[in-house]
Design an enzyme around this catalytic site. Structure first.
Site, PDB file in Angstrom:
ATOM      1  N   HIS A  74      73.430  79.671  29.954  1.00  0.00           N
ATOM      2  CA  HIS A  74      72.632  79.164  30.957  1.00  0.00           C
ATOM      3  C   HIS A  74      72.007  80.265  31.783  1.00  0.00           C
ATOM      4  CE1 HIS A  74      75.274  75.809  29.815  1.00  0.00           C
ATOM      5  NE2 HIS A  74      74.568  74.885  30.330  1.00  0.00           N
ATOM      6  N   GLU A 106      65.322  70.535  20.413  1.00  0.00           N
ATOM      7  CA  GLU A 106      64.263  71.352  20.969  1.00  0.00           C
ATOM      8  C   GLU A 106      63.046  71.785  19.991  1.00  0.00           C
ATOM      9  OE1 GLU A 106      67.574  72.087  20.983  1.00  0.00           O
ATOM     10  OE2 GLU A 106      67.895  71.654  23.110  1.00  0.00           O
TER      11      GLU A 106
END
Lengths: 341, 385
Positions: free
Chosen positions: A136, A67
């Protein structure tokens, strides 16, 4: 069946985002989409579905799984004439990119006195309510909203999903675009073709403007992203009980629409801020502070919050106890000094 | 994944010893293999020597200006000038350079105004030049982060079919950062024209290289990404330029990324705020005096009969004129505009920042006597609409 055909078709939140990217890529060939699994797969939520097939692997492509690399490479691409739209796969998986976001993406324009602008969008599927396992379901907006130099948007409707993503892609400033995961497959009757024509003629995405999504006279509920639908449900229930709750969808956390919020609170005198994120040192805290600084004399009751608890996001079987819900909102509404009214 | 044989991958491994053309006595050495690298011609070496002399003068002048209180801080590249100059001399006009805070000499060698470069270190702004003017990015302070920006610039250039090579600088300490890994991997996977130059000056502030990495060399890391790595004597200008030029030409011709480790030494403390005697001996430092990159190149050029007294005088005078410009520029009080605090944060200022800018402007418009009490009472949260 015939009746459906004569009406505007239903569109999901995810499809509206997809259409916004496709239309932006069609309008400007410097717009690129990249991230993890966004190519052939079309993203784990299918938001980038078919973009690689339509625009080619140079315009929509998978990156190595890193990322910080995705965000850092986007800085260089934006420096060199591109308009990158990055997908972070999940809220909590965006954290490895944090240094690039905070130290460079947010600061480059200021550092270079405007010589380098970074017109990039970081799309982040965020928040909970989907029964997701750990990492999540984070509501990470406060980290970004606290960082000077970032535009932070959190749409809550299909129409805003389209319009605000178009506006984000066209923004000269870097945008953190927070997509409530629980809305991805929510459908509304929206004519995307009409939205496209409207946006391309007036370029108005509503960035920096809150929207009054339900008028009311007794209390103002301030919500954004995944909390807007909860606020609307609470207002509906309250109406049955004889209380008129106004709901404002904030939409844009940075810039923040003080004017709309202030005007509303001055009308109703009572306000509840609703957000999924833990309340301590949160965007909700900031909104409460701003409201009381500006509207103190108009307030009939303390400005209240209904937020997540100050705990890590819970496991799926426990999340219903954590998430702000209709009952918790209405309990707080009941406590707003009605005896003095 | 296909399995490559040792022969197919050996070209990615660095030379058994660092590439060296000119030994520390200024002689053309023949002991160390130099592969196919070409010793740069004397014209290029003379031009480089002039820039080395200027770089040394800039380093020492800037350190002096810190001691005199004219700059906040200066991380000196004294001893690393061969790397600083070679990193720029291998580039063409359309290429990009991504420097760190220790690379002010490289930034100036690329043509950026010396006083503008020092805006960061004198404390008047975070960066003082337009990066597009000379294709030099801002000097990065967060380690290794700029390597990914270099990758992005190269990626955009490749997608548009532009003839652009990017040289990205970092130090030995930065090779421990995650962004170093991500940048090399992205550059290799996307086959981008980026040359990574590690100036291994043996220290990350106080921590020696052996505590950063136990790899056989930093150049050996390249093969793990599927790109060639090379190591070079970082104080031999001819060798650094030869290897960098090879890497840049290869990238320009579609060969993909390349990693160069230049072994050099940080002769000064990390910055003026550091005390190097706490972690290394004076003997260790003095041992590097004999390997000084200027002395070595000077001895070689003198022995070749191409560097004359009048050249040396001219080079020294031109270096002195840069030092004088630095003194003049940095001794002058710099104008700072408080309104600039808000002006550049966004291309389109937010209502919140406009309010805060108005609040500061109002504070500043009061008579001087009121300013102190006003600033202590002022709220950072801005005025009321």
């Amino acid at each position: 069946m015939t009746e459906v055909l004569t009406q505007t078709p239903t569109v999901t939140f995810a499809k509206a985002l997809n259409a916004a990217m496709a239309d932006a890529m069609r309008a400007d060939d410097s717009v690129l989409v990249f991230g993890e699994d966004v190519g052939k797969l079309g993203g784990v939520f299918r938001v980038t579905d078919s973009l690689a097939a339509t625009f080619g692997d140079d315009r929509c492509f998978d990156t190595p799984l890193a990322e910080s690399g995705i965000a850092g490479m986007a800085v260089g691409m934006a420096m060199n004439g591109m308009r990158p739209v990055l997908e972070m796969q999940f809220d909590a998986f965006a954290y490895p990119a944090f240094e690039q976001v905070v130290s460079h993406i947010a600061k480059m324009g200021n550092r270079t006195k405007g010589a380098i602008r970074l017109p990039l969008v970081i799309r982040i599927p965020y928040a909970g309510g989907i029964g997701g396992v750990e990492h999540h379901c984070d509501s990470s907006e406060a980290y970004y909203a606290h960082t000077p130099g970032l535009i932070v948007l959190a749409p809550a409707s299909v129409q805003d999903a389209y319009l605000m993503l178009r506006g984000a892609i066209d923004s000269p400033d870097p945008v953190v675009f927070l997509e409530p995961k629980k809305l991805y497959f929510a459908k509304e009757r929206v004519d995307v073709d009409e939205l496209r024509v409207r946006y391309e003629s007036n370029r108005d995405a509503g960035i920096g403007r809150a929207a009054i999504v339900r008028p009311g006279t007794d209390v103002t509920l301030l919500a954004y992203g995944p909390s807007v639908s909860v606020a609307l449900a609470a207002a509906e229930t309250a109406a049955g009980e004889g209380r008129s709750l106004e709901v404002i969808d904030l939409r844009s956390l940075v810039p923040f629409d003080d004017a709309t919020v202030t005007a509303a609170v001055r009308r109703t005198g009572r306000v509840v801020v609703i957000a999924e994120a833990p309340g301590f040192a949160s965007v909700a805290s900031e909104i409460v502070a701003r409201v009381q600084e500006r509207c103190f004399a108009s307030l009939a009751a303390p400005v209240r919050r209904v937020t997540g608890f100050d705990i890590p996001y819970p496991a799926p079987k426990l999340e219903k106890h954590y998430l702000p819900g209709v009952d918790r909102i209405l309990d707080v509404v009941d406590e707003l000094n009605w005896e003095d009214a | 994944m296909k399995h490559a044989t040792a022969e197919q991958t050996s070209f990615m491994l660095p030379s058994p010893q660092p590439v060296e053309f000119i030994d520390q006595d200024g002689r053309r050495q023949r002991e160390v293999a130099t592969r196919d690298y070409e010793l740069p011609g004397v014209e290029k070496l003379l031009r480089g020597y002039q820039k080395l002399v200027a770089g040394r003068r800039i380093n020492d002048q800037a350190s002096a200006l810190v001691r005199q209180g004219r700059m906040a801080v200066y991380p000196s590249s004294h001893g690393q000038e061969a790397c600083q100059v070679a990193a720029v001399e291998c580039l063409s006009e359309q290429d990009w350079l991504f420097p760190t805070y220790r690379d002010s000499v490289a930034v100036m060698a690329r043509g950026v105004d010396p006083v503008a470069v020092m805006e960061l270190l004198r404390g008047s702004w975070h960066s003082g030049y337009d990066p597009y003017e000379h294709k030099v990015a801002t000097q990065s302070t967060p380690l290794a982060t700029q390597l990914l920006h270099a990758v992005g610039v190269a990626h955009a250039a490749k997608l548009r079919g532009e003839d652009t090579v990017v040289v990205a600088l970092c130090g030995d300490g930065a090779t421990s950062e995650g962004d170093f890994h991500e940048a090399l991997n992205f550059a290799a996977v996307f086959h981008l024209p980026v040359v990574f130059l590690i100036q291994n000056n043996e220290y990350a502030i106080s921590v020696p290289l052996r505590q950063q990495s136990v790899a056989p060399s930093l150049a050996h890391k390249a093969i793990g990404y599927g790109m060639p790595g090379e190591r070079v004597d970082g104080n031999d200008y001819a060798a650094v330029l030869a290897v960098m030029q090879h890497a840049v030409d290869r990238a320009r011709n579609g060969g993909g990324p390349f990693l160069v480790e230049a072994h050099t030494y940080r002769m000064m403390a990390h910055t003026n705020a550091d005390d190097a005697t706490r972690y290394r001996s004076e003997e260790e430092v003095r041992a590097w005096d004999a390997r000084d990159p200027l002395l070595r190149l000077r001895a070689y050029l003198r022995s070749m009969g191409v560097l004359h007294d009048d050249d040396e005088a001219a080079f020294a005078a031109s270096a002195e004129s840069i030092a004088a410009a630095l003194r003049t520029g940095l001794n002058a009080e710099v104008e700072v505009d408080p309104a600039d605090l808000f002006r550049f944060v966004f291309a389109e200022p937010t209502p919140q920042l406009m309010e805060q800018a108005a609040m500061l402007a109002e504070e500043l418009s009061r008579p001087a006597g009121d300013a102190a009490s006003a600033s202590s009472a002022g709220s950072a949260s801005g005025g009321q609409p």
